[in-house]
Design an enzyme around this catalytic site. Structure first.
Site, PDB file in Angstrom:
ATOM      1  CD  GLU A 206      -8.183   1.740   9.421  1.00  0.00           C
ATOM      2  OE1 GLU A 206      -8.760   2.836   9.386  1.00  0.00           O
ATOM      3  OE2 GLU A 206      -7.011   1.586   9.055  1.00  0.00           O
ATOM      4  CE  LYS A 338      -1.174   6.196   9.763  1.00  0.00           C
ATOM      5  NZ  LYS A 338      -0.649   5.288   8.704  1.00  0.00           N
TER       6      LYS A 338
HETATM    7  C1  2PG Z   1      -3.075   4.261   6.943  1.00  0.00           C
HETATM    8  C2  2PG Z   1      -3.471   3.515   8.203  1.00  0.00           C
HETATM    9  C3  2PG Z   1      -4.843   3.847   8.677  1.00  0.00           C
HETATM   10  P1  2PG Z   1      -2.180   1.363   8.875  1.00  0.00           P
HETATM   11  O1  2PG Z   1      -2.475   3.704   6.025  1.00  0.00           O
HETATM   12  O2  2PG Z   1      -3.310   5.463   6.859  1.00  0.00           O
HETATM   13  O3  2PG Z   1      -5.818   3.631   7.675  1.00  0.00           O
HETATM   14  O4  2PG Z   1      -3.319   2.130   8.044  1.00  0.00           O
HETATM   15  O5  2PG Z   1      -2.382   1.692  10.299  1.00  0.00           O
HETATM   16  O6  2PG Z   1      -2.363  -0.093   8.560  1.00  0.00           O
HETATM   17  O7  2PG Z   1      -0.875   1.894   8.351  1.00  0.00           O
HETATM   18 MG    MG Z   2      -2.269   5.704   4.902  1.00  0.00          MG
END
Ligand code: 2PG
Ligand code: MG
Length: 429
Positions: A206, A338
């Site tokens: 990231e 998300k």
């Molecule tokens: C998280 C995300 C973003 P990933 O764990 O919060 O940092 O990671 O998209 O790999 O789940």
């Molecule tokens: Mg996370």
């Protein structure tokens, strides 16, 4: 104005890890259109909507022709003729078409890209920026507090340290623009300190630095030093926030800390984190324990939830239902939203509403695999969410989002962009 969906077109594009992903264009009868790209996680929760990947050997099994065929086939033919502003009906039609609890038939990637593209098309039809189309016209808009990664670890950086994200929040900034200016300085000084100490290894998924720290504590010490080297008072101007992503290094109440070379149980991990709260200016901890460790999450929240944000990511997976059950045992006090964990915008919004009903804070988050798509910034502003997590302060898939916030701030006509009111955060009380 009535505008019906004319065509839905999916295509393969590439994400920030160089892997295939799904882009969707939604064209309307009125001539407007909307476009969105699905992101992808690496440290995923087991209850997330799953991406539909082809498997096999092509592009390491990550290809998405099946998901794109779903968009160009059954999804497109079902959505054609639907009123574009009926986001709820459109998302429900896709959920019904898929028919699985984790969207594995048509693919969470197919659904989320389509759902977001529909929202963009609807905003375009109304001649509004997406954030404004989504916003409650009776509330004064503000920009979310940026939560920005400085060091990466865990699944995003070869597991050099166990903690996945060492981030900062410019808690004392006056505007959105200022919070980015402050973070830019912390990021720059952190890089310089790493190089001077001979610890620099590269850049994590990231965009955060990936240093050769010998322990999690060392990473925290360097982060405080970077904040101070940039001229800020740690904790007052700029504070620390962590994503432990504990599901990635433990299950059944046992956690293996490779950086510290020890195995701890749930209470041992909690005690270590509570110790960090004593020693470092930390205002938020995400996924302090594994997704299967609900009682320990509740004990940790009882111990620290009145002082800091206890953010649940893998534990709730952007699900209204999981948020309600987490609330019933007070397992956390903040929900990470998300959209691709849920699969559609309607389900993401429902999760946000559930977190508000629980009296929690919420933040909108990007994934570790991203693109130039800036939809999440519009969601954060439009839905009045007070915090935004996008990754680091480098790499264009991250900067596209921070910069989109600056443009929105400018259209709001305030000097640098009014930042989310902070009084309701646990650390501000
Ligand atoms: C998280 C995300 C973003 P990933 O764990 O919060 O940092 O990671 O998209 O790999 O789940
Ligand atoms: Mg996370």
């Amino acid at each position: 104005m009535s505008s019906k969906i004319k065509t839905v077109h999916g295509r393969r594009v590439w994400d920030s890890r160089g892997r295939p992903t799904v882009e969707v264009d939604v064209h309307l009868d009125c001539g407007n259109f909307g476009r969105a790209i699905a992101p992808a996680g690496a440290s995923t929760g087991s209850a997330e909507a799953v991406d539909k990947r082809d498997g096999g050997t092509i592009f390491g099994g990550y290809d998405v022709t099946g998901a794109i065929n779903a968009v160009n086939g059954v999804i497109g033919s079902t959505l054609a003729g639907m009123e574009v502003t009926e986001q709820g009906q459109i998302d429900q039609a896709m959920i019904d078409l898929d028919g699985t609890p984790n969207k594995n038939r048509l693919g969470g990637n197919a659904l989320v890209a389509t759902s977001m593209a529909v929202a963009h098309a609807a905003a375009a039809a109304e001649n509004l920026p997406l954030w404004q189309y989504l916003a409650n016209p009776h509330e004064t808009p503000f920009l979310p507090l940026p939560e920005i990664q400085i060091f990466g670890g865990g699944a995003h950086a070869g597991r050099r340290v166990d903690v996945q994200d060492f981030m900062v929040i410019a808690v004392g900034a006056d505007s959105y623009a200022q919070s980015l200016e402050w973070t830019a300085d912390v990021y720059r000084f952190a890089g310089q300190l790493m190089s001077d100490a001979g610890l620099m290894q590269g850049v994590a998924d990231e965009g955060g630095y990936w240093p050769a720290f010998s322990s999690n504590d060392q990473a925290l010490e360097f982060l405080v030093r970077a904040i101070e080297a940039a001229g800020f008072v740690a904790g007052q101007d700029v504070a620390i926030s962590l994503d432990i992503a504990a599901t990635d290094f433990g299950s059944n109440g046992r956690y293996h800390l490779s950086a510290d070379d020890k195995e701890v149980d749930s209470d041992g991990l909690s005690e270590m984190l509570l110790g960090w709260l004593q020693r470092y200016p930390i205002v938020a901890i995400e996924d302090p324990l594994g997704e299967d460790d609900a009682d320990a999450m509740a004990r940790f929240t009882a111990a620290a939830g009145d002082k800091i944000e206890i953010v649940a990511d893998d534990f709730i997976c952007t699900s209204a239902q999981r948020i309600a059950s987490a609330k019933s045992i007070n397992a956390c006090n903040t929900a990470l939203i998300k959209p691709n964990q849920a699969g559609t915008l309607s389900e993401s919004k429902a999760a946000l509403e559930a977190s508000r009903a629980a009296g929690w804070q919420a933040l909108v988050s990007a994934r570790s695999g991203e693109s130039e798509d800036t939809t999440i910034v519009h969601l954060a502003v439009g839905w009045g969410v007070k915090q935004l997590k996008v990754g680091s302060f480098a790499r264009s898939e991250r900067m596209a989002k921070w910069n989109e916030g600056l443009r929105i701030a400018e259209t709001l006509g305030q000097d640098g962009g009014r930042l989310a009111p902070r009084s309701s955060f646990p650390w501000a009380k």
